[in-house]
Design a protein around this motif. Structure first.
Motif, PDB file in Angstrom:
ATOM      1  N   SER A   1      18.135  -4.007  60.155  1.00 43.72           N
ATOM      2  CA  SER A   1      19.172  -4.628  58.807  1.00 43.72           C
ATOM      3  C   SER A   1      20.756  -3.456  58.409  1.00 43.72           C
ATOM      4  N   ASP A   2      21.399  -3.563  58.527  1.00 46.60           N
ATOM      5  CA  ASP A   2      22.202  -2.362  58.444  1.00 46.60           C
ATOM      6  C   ASP A   2      22.636  -1.364  57.140  1.00 46.60           C
ATOM      7  N   THR A   3      22.129  -1.922  55.598  1.00 46.90           N
ATOM      8  CA  THR A   3      22.196  -1.714  54.479  1.00 46.90           C
ATOM      9  C   THR A   3      21.463  -1.233  53.848  1.00 46.90           C
ATOM     10  N   VAL A   4      21.660  -0.252  52.943  1.00 50.62           N
ATOM     11  CA  VAL A   4      21.002   1.008  52.579  1.00 50.62           C
ATOM     12  C   VAL A   4      20.502   0.798  51.045  1.00 50.62           C
TER      13      VAL A   4
ATOM     14  N   GLY B   1      18.430  -6.730  53.233  1.00 47.59           N
ATOM     15  CA  GLY B   1      17.932  -5.677  53.661  1.00 47.59           C
ATOM     16  C   GLY B   1      16.950  -5.473  54.521  1.00 47.59           C
TER      17      GLY B   1
ATOM     18  N   GLY C   1      17.281  -7.500  58.133  1.00 42.45           N
ATOM     19  CA  GLY C   1      17.929  -8.714  58.689  1.00 42.45           C
ATOM     20  C   GLY C   1      17.122 -10.082  59.525  1.00 42.45           C
TER      21      GLY C   1
ATOM     22  N   ASN D   1      27.254  -1.332  61.862  1.00 45.13           N
ATOM     23  CA  ASN D   1      27.133  -0.005  61.666  1.00 45.13           C
ATOM     24  C   ASN D   1      26.562   0.393  62.552  1.00 45.13           C
TER      25      ASN D   1
ATOM     26  N   LYS E   1      23.903 -12.070  64.163  1.00 44.51           N
ATOM     27  CA  LYS E   1      23.709 -10.318  64.175  1.00 44.51           C
ATOM     28  C   LYS E   1      22.851  -9.719  65.245  1.00 44.51           C
TER      29      LYS E   1
END
Lengths: 322, 531
Positions: free
Chosen positions: A175-178, B33, B35, B201, B225
């Motif tokens: 995941s790249d969101t915090v 949250g 992926g 990111n 992804k």
């Protein structure tokens, strides 16, 4: 109070200048070559001309005193320079990372102070009792345990063996969101380890301070006046027993910084510590100097804070004499 | 200020500090949250890039996920058009390369890709103010000009047959990168390219995450992804692969073997040009002696090194060109022959002395061999080489140090070197062997000088005919057999373990340098999930 603060700020100027000069001197004396570090594996096939050009562009030639002076005068105008190892302006490196370090340190420090005070008071109430013996012996053991060792132990137990907490990073690998939830999950282990490494000092100081205060005249007087044990303990004994703890808070700051350095590395926490390690191994002068200034400032501020808190808690202390 | 208000102020200040700290960290939230889905892929890599800007060297060997070059390599390392519509037109004198560009390609920010971006990319790299340590690879390039929006002409200083191989390097966006400080600007961490993926990111020291580019000219990839987790420690990488945190990872051969019985995983050995070899400095009295060089070259047991050090994941090396490459000169293999090595030394007057070390005219047959400290693979090669040399009566003292210490010593002491680029034999052979590059940075570390080799290397650059180039490189490899400037030991396979859930998973022949593009995911944009 204002005069004390002002005096300390004035004193900080020569200290900071001397510390950064030292950083440049030590880095210049190290056998590492910033150009080689910058070029990495590409440097192993680069021609001499390319390497010389790089040395020129990076501004790492000349004497270290000259480099230090150039850095200092630029820093005073607000230009912190560019980090060679991270290919970014130094100000940006710090801005991107310092929040995560402050969060980690603040949580760990708060936990250590609160838990330390609680355990210290509990142990002091009945010195020599079972609880006291347990708490003090664990505290002594923790005092001797290095934070990175505690970190590895925590990873082994919670991440590998029990599989309940993540072993590192800021969020899940895919995941790249915090998110708040994943942040709390990922913060738990590093913050707990850092808090644990700071805990014993607070426990032992509070235990000693409160224990001593319980045998002092004001407490005996309060007891003889028939005040409740709770009022005696929290109102009288804890208040005078906390004095040494306040000075301790300031003087623990350097330890907190080095502790965070190790903990961040073990848990791949993207804070300022991993940048410090990289800056040091790559002899990245601008980044290293800026980070040293930050650490020095934190230590000086910690000392000032301790003195101010001490003055506030104990009106007998004359701040003007410090 | 009274003590009471002071206390309150202090408490407020402390609370404020904590809140400010927390606020400063409020990174953008949202998303699910986690992926992990059916169209995502997480791989573990050992090295993090310094930059993602092609202007500073990122992706120079091709296969960058965010960018495209004018050309690209297919699975067999053959050049294919990418941003160019077809392979370049080369002038008869070999000094002009003309590329016609593909129509309708857009950068991920929506701006059209034109010839101006190509000119900008190459000119910026050639600019001496740009801190690109690989600039030397474009040494042949004199100028690059745009003719209209879709034609680019490269003019070279000298005829250079391998030049097209250099045009796999990624093209940056002039509109974005041109407005920034090339060396430290945001383009280093927030690149804009034309490639199959866009960077979403980059948490330095932790991971890089990519998302499929819906506008990709080659079609939107099926793996939507793509995450590269940076995990330096081999054991941690293996552990996280085992817990399912990673879908694939690069591993040392011995750790990869522990996944052998796992039915859901497969192990891929990527063949490479990544060699390990010992430099034999010409200016050292011992290693400069042709008899010593020839004796060492056949006294080393390469097969044993492949079996023992590499766990079989590799092959014996007799030069920078691997034995299974079409450029390899058949018949130049040198079998392990200790008796022949001893005889060469006897005939040359190196007589056995005390402790079994040979002596000639008072000179002991001994020299120092450096390897970069911390590199376990090179250490094992160095120790094996020293022990083989001892059998022949040559005393090799093995020493470890940092490159800062090794560099000044290279002139007289041997080094356990590594390198290799599979794209063209010129890249390795010219830099390692041409006498004009002796002692130039890390080029030709052994200061090898051989007139016939020089002449053939230049000849190979000037000709565009495959068979003539092959003949020239055959001669070079034969010269290297008769007068070795290096003792090449092994070519090292790169070993990867992957979840066995995709189609089209292959590997290319890989270079020494592990860029982000190396590994089975070199063509992740072409993968499809197995049903």
């Amino acid at each position: 109070m204002a005069r004390l603060t002002g005096r300390r700020l004035l004193a900080a100027v020569p200290v900071l200048a001397a510390v950064t000069f030292g950083v440049f001197a030590v880095a210049a004396a190290s056998p590492f070559d910033p150009v080689r570090q910058y070029a990495g594996t590409a440097g192993l096939t680069a021609s001499q001309q390319t390497l010389d050009q790089l040395r020129d562009n990076l501004g790492v030639g000349g004497s270290f005193a000259g480099r230090w002076w150039r850095w200092l005068t630029a820093a005073l105008t607000g230009d912190l320079g560019d980090s060679a190892s991270l290919r970014q302006p130094v100000a940006q490196v710090i801005a991107e990372r310092i929040g995560w370090s402050v969060l980690l340190c603040a949580v760990a420090f708060t936990v250590a102070v609160l838990l330390g005070t609680l355990l210290g008071v509990a142990a002091a109430r009945r010195q020599g009792g079972l609880l006291d013996r347990c708490v003090t012996s664990v505290a002594y053991a923790l005092e001797a345990a290095p934070p990175f060792w505690l970190g590895l132990l925590a990873i082994w137990l919670f991440a590998l063996h029990l599989g309940v907490l993540p072993a590192g990073g800021l969020s899940d690998t895919g995941s790249d969101t915090v998110t708040a939830g994943s942040l709390i999950e990922h913060l738990t282990l590093p913050a707990a380890v850092l808090a644990l490494s700071q805990l014993p000092w607070f426990v032992l100081y509070v235990r000693q301070g409160v224990g001593d205060a319980l045998h002092e005249d004001p407490v005996r007087g309060a007891r003889s006046r028939g005040l409740s044990e709770r009022t005696v303990l929290l109102g009288h004994a804890l208040r005078s027993g906390l004095l040494p703890v306040l000075t301790l808070i300031g003087s623990r700051v350097p330890e907190l910084i080095t502790g965070a350095l190790l903990v961040e590395t073990v848990f791949s926490w993207p804070g300022i510590a991993s940048a410090t390690v990289q800056a040091a191994t790559a002899t990245d002068f601008p980044l290293l100097a800026a980070l040293t200034v930050l650490a020095t400032l934190a230590v000086l501020a910690g000392n000032l804070l301790a003195d101010l808190l001490y003055g506030l808690a104990d009106p007998r202390v004359a701040l003007e004499e410090m | 200020m009274t003590a009471r208000t002071g206390r309150r102020a202090a408490a407020l200040a402390a609370a404020g500090a904590v809140l400010a700290g927390a606020a400063a960290c409020s990174a953008p939230s949202g998303g699910d949250g986690n992926g992990k889905g059916t169209d995502s892929l997480v791989v573990g890599i050992a090295q993090e890039p310094d930059t993602l800007s092609p202007l500073l060297g990122y992706g120079k060997d091709g296969n960058s996920k965010i960018f495209d070059g004018l050309l690209r390599h297919d699975a067999a390392m053959k050049l294919q058009p990418a941003l160019a519509r077809e392979l370049p037109e080369v002038s008869d004198d070999g000094k002009t390369y003309t590329y016609t560009l593909r129509d309708g390609v857009r950068f991920s920010d929506g701006k059209p890709f034109t010839a101006a971006d190509v000119v900008f990319t190459y000119e910026t790299i050639l600019d001496s103010k740009t801190n690109n340590p690989s600039r030397g690879e474009l040494d042949a390039l004199k100028s690059v000009t745009a003719k209209g929006k879709d034609t680019v002409v490269f003019t070279l200083k000298y005829p250079y047959a391998a030049f097209a191989e250099r045009t796999v390097l990624p093209i940056a966006s002039r509109a974005v990168a041109g407005k920034q400080d090339i060396n430290t600007g945001a383009y280093n961490t927030k690149p804009i390219g034309t490639g199959p993926y866009t960077l979403t990111n980059w948490s330095k020291g932790e991971k890089l995450t990519f998302q499929a580019n819906p506008r990709y000219w080659g079609g939107e990839p099926e793996v939507k992804k793509f995450t590269m987790a940076v995990i330096k420690d081999d054991d941690v990488r293996a552990t996280r692969l085992r817990t399912g945190d990673l879908d694939g990872a690069i591993l040392p051969p011995n750790l990869a073997r522990t996944f052998g019985r796992d039915s859901g995983k497969k192990t891929l050995n990527a063949k490479t040009n990544d060699f390990r070899g010992v430099t034999l400095p010409t200016e050292n009295k011992v290693t400069g002696d042709k008899a010593i060089r020839r004796a060492l070259d056949i006294a080393v047991n390469r097969t044993a090194m492949v079996d023992k050090i590499l766990d079989g994941a590799g092959q014996a090396a007799y030069g920078p060109v691997p034995t299974d490459s079409p450029w390899f000169a058949k018949g130049t293999e040198r079998p392990y022959d200790l008796d022949a090595a001893r005889k060469i030394l006897d005939d040359a007057g190196w007589k056995p002395g005390k402790n079994g070390v040979r002596v000639k005219d008072g000179q002991q047959a001994g020299f120092t061999l450096f390897y970069p400290s911390g590199d376990k693979l090179r250490q094992e090669h160095a120790l094996a080489f020293a022990s083989d040399a001892k059998q022949a009566g040559i005393k090799v003292t093995v020493n470890s140090a940092s490159w800062e210490i090794i560099e000044p010593a290279m002139k007289h002491d041997a080094v356990l070197a590594g390198g290799g680029n599979p794209a063209d034999p010129d890249f390795d052979l010219y830099n390692l062997l041409h006498s004009s590059l002796a002692g130039d940075g890390f080029n030709n570390m052994a200061r090898y000088a051989n007139k016939a080799v020089d002449q053939q290397l230049e000849q190979a650059r000037r000709t565009n005919t495959g068979s003539e180039r092959k003949a020239a490189y055959d001669t070079v490899q034969k010269e290297l057999r008769d007068d070795p400037g290096y003792v090449f030991l092994t070519h090292v396979d790169h070993v990867y373990v992957m979840n066995d859930s995709w189609k089209n998973v292959t590997t290319q022949v890989e270079p020494h340098d592990h860029g982000l593009g190396a590994g089975p995911w070199w063509n992740v944009e072409d993968w499809q999930r197995k049903k």
